[in-house]
Design a protein around this motif. Sequence first.
Motif, PDB file in Angstrom:
ATOM      1  N   UNK A 168       0.836  -1.200   0.000  1.00 56.20           N
ATOM      2  CA  UNK A 168       0.000   0.000   0.000  1.00 56.20           C
ATOM      3  C   UNK A 168       0.876   1.257   0.000  1.00 56.20           C
ATOM      4  N   UNK A 169       1.908   1.241   0.816  1.00 58.20           N
ATOM      5  CA  UNK A 169       2.814   2.379   0.913  1.00 58.20           C
ATOM      6  C   UNK A 169       3.557   2.605  -0.404  1.00 58.20           C
ATOM      7  N   UNK A 170       4.077   1.541  -1.012  1.00 59.82           N
ATOM      8  CA  UNK A 170       4.803   1.661  -2.282  1.00 59.82           C
ATOM      9  C   UNK A 170       3.874   2.191  -3.388  1.00 59.82           C
ATOM     10  N   UNK A 209       7.358   9.535  -5.863  1.00 61.20           N
ATOM     11  CA  UNK A 209       8.488   9.399  -4.941  1.00 61.20           C
ATOM     12  C   UNK A 209       9.320   8.198  -5.378  1.00 61.20           C
ATOM     13  N   UNK A 210      10.617   8.388  -5.579  1.00 62.79           N
ATOM     14  CA  UNK A 210      11.449   7.267  -6.033  1.00 62.79           C
ATOM     15  C   UNK A 210      11.574   6.182  -4.963  1.00 62.79           C
ATOM     16  N   UNK A 211      11.680   4.946  -5.389  1.00 59.50           N
ATOM     17  CA  UNK A 211      11.779   3.804  -4.474  1.00 59.50           C
ATOM     18  C   UNK A 211      13.005   3.924  -3.570  1.00 59.50           C
ATOM     19  N   UNK A 212      14.031   4.611  -4.031  1.00 58.80           N
ATOM     20  CA  UNK A 212      15.244   4.762  -3.213  1.00 58.80           C
ATOM     21  C   UNK A 212      14.984   5.583  -1.943  1.00 58.80           C
ATOM     22  N   UNK A 252      10.992   0.977   6.771  1.00 60.01           N
ATOM     23  CA  UNK A 252       9.547   0.861   7.002  1.00 60.01           C
ATOM     24  C   UNK A 252       8.784   2.138   6.656  1.00 60.01           C
ATOM     25  N   UNK A 253       9.468   3.082   6.018  1.00 64.45           N
ATOM     26  CA  UNK A 253       8.849   4.363   5.676  1.00 64.45           C
ATOM     27  C   UNK A 253       9.548   4.984   4.468  1.00 64.45           C
ATOM     28  N   UNK A 254       8.898   5.973   3.892  1.00 63.61           N
ATOM     29  CA  UNK A 254       9.529   6.799   2.864  1.00 63.61           C
ATOM     30  C   UNK A 254       9.935   8.117   3.493  1.00 63.61           C
ATOM     31  N   UNK A 255      11.113   8.592   3.143  1.00 61.14           N
ATOM     32  CA  UNK A 255      11.545   9.923   3.542  1.00 61.14           C
ATOM     33  C   UNK A 255      11.039  10.905   2.489  1.00 61.14           C
ATOM     34  N   UNK A 256      10.292  11.902   2.954  1.00 61.87           N
ATOM     35  CA  UNK A 256       9.680  12.892   2.065  1.00 61.87           C
ATOM     36  C   UNK A 256      10.248  14.265   2.407  1.00 61.87           C
ATOM     37  N   UNK A 257      10.861  14.965   1.434  1.00 64.35           N
ATOM     38  CA  UNK A 257      11.402  16.298   1.725  1.00 64.35           C
ATOM     39  C   UNK A 257      10.281  17.297   2.011  1.00 64.35           C
ATOM     40  N   UNK A 315      19.181  -0.981   5.102  1.00 64.50           N
ATOM     41  CA  UNK A 315      18.724   0.396   4.982  1.00 64.50           C
ATOM     42  C   UNK A 315      17.784   0.588   3.814  1.00 64.50           C
ATOM     43  N   UNK A 316      18.138   0.127   2.676  1.00 65.73           N
ATOM     44  CA  UNK A 316      17.292   0.275   1.486  1.00 65.73           C
ATOM     45  C   UNK A 316      16.662  -1.078   1.220  1.00 65.73           C
ATOM     46  N   UNK A 317      15.402  -1.204   1.543  1.00 65.10           N
ATOM     47  CA  UNK A 317      14.718  -2.489   1.498  1.00 65.10           C
ATOM     48  C   UNK A 317      13.451  -2.356   0.683  1.00 65.10           C
ATOM     49  N   UNK A 318      13.322  -3.108  -0.393  1.00 65.19           N
ATOM     50  CA  UNK A 318      12.135  -3.000  -1.249  1.00 65.19           C
ATOM     51  C   UNK A 318      11.222  -4.212  -1.105  1.00 65.19           C
ATOM     52  N   UNK A 319      11.458  -5.035  -0.066  1.00 65.38           N
ATOM     53  CA  UNK A 319      10.607  -6.193   0.138  1.00 65.38           C
ATOM     54  C   UNK A 319       9.180  -5.753   0.483  1.00 65.38           C
TER      55      UNK A 319
END
Length: 95
Positions: free
Chosen positions: A28-30, A38-41, A46-51, A89-93
């Motif tokens: 759902x988040x992805x 927002x890029x997957x990177x 467990x979250x997205x960093x949003x500027x 740190x960078x987890x796309x599972x």
Amino acid sequence: MTIYIDPPTWPGHGRLWSHLVSDLSYDELHTFAARLGVPRRAFERDHYDIPDQRYADAVAAGAVEVSSREVVRLLHGAGLRRPKGRYPSRDSRSS
């Protein structure tokens, strides 16, 4: 589908950041992040960093504004919290 965002108060790389989370699933988040462009990177365990300059865009797209404490509570309650040091740190599972 409910996505949550905390205020942009986390400093890094010369700007402030928010955390975008789901209380249901990483899928759902992805999906929400992709619709927002927002890029997957930007996914961090467990979250997205949003500027800070994208905060209003996330809220306009439907993210619910909550406190940083509430973000952590929601992640724990959903079983989606991935503490630092236990996961890459960078987890796309997906879960």
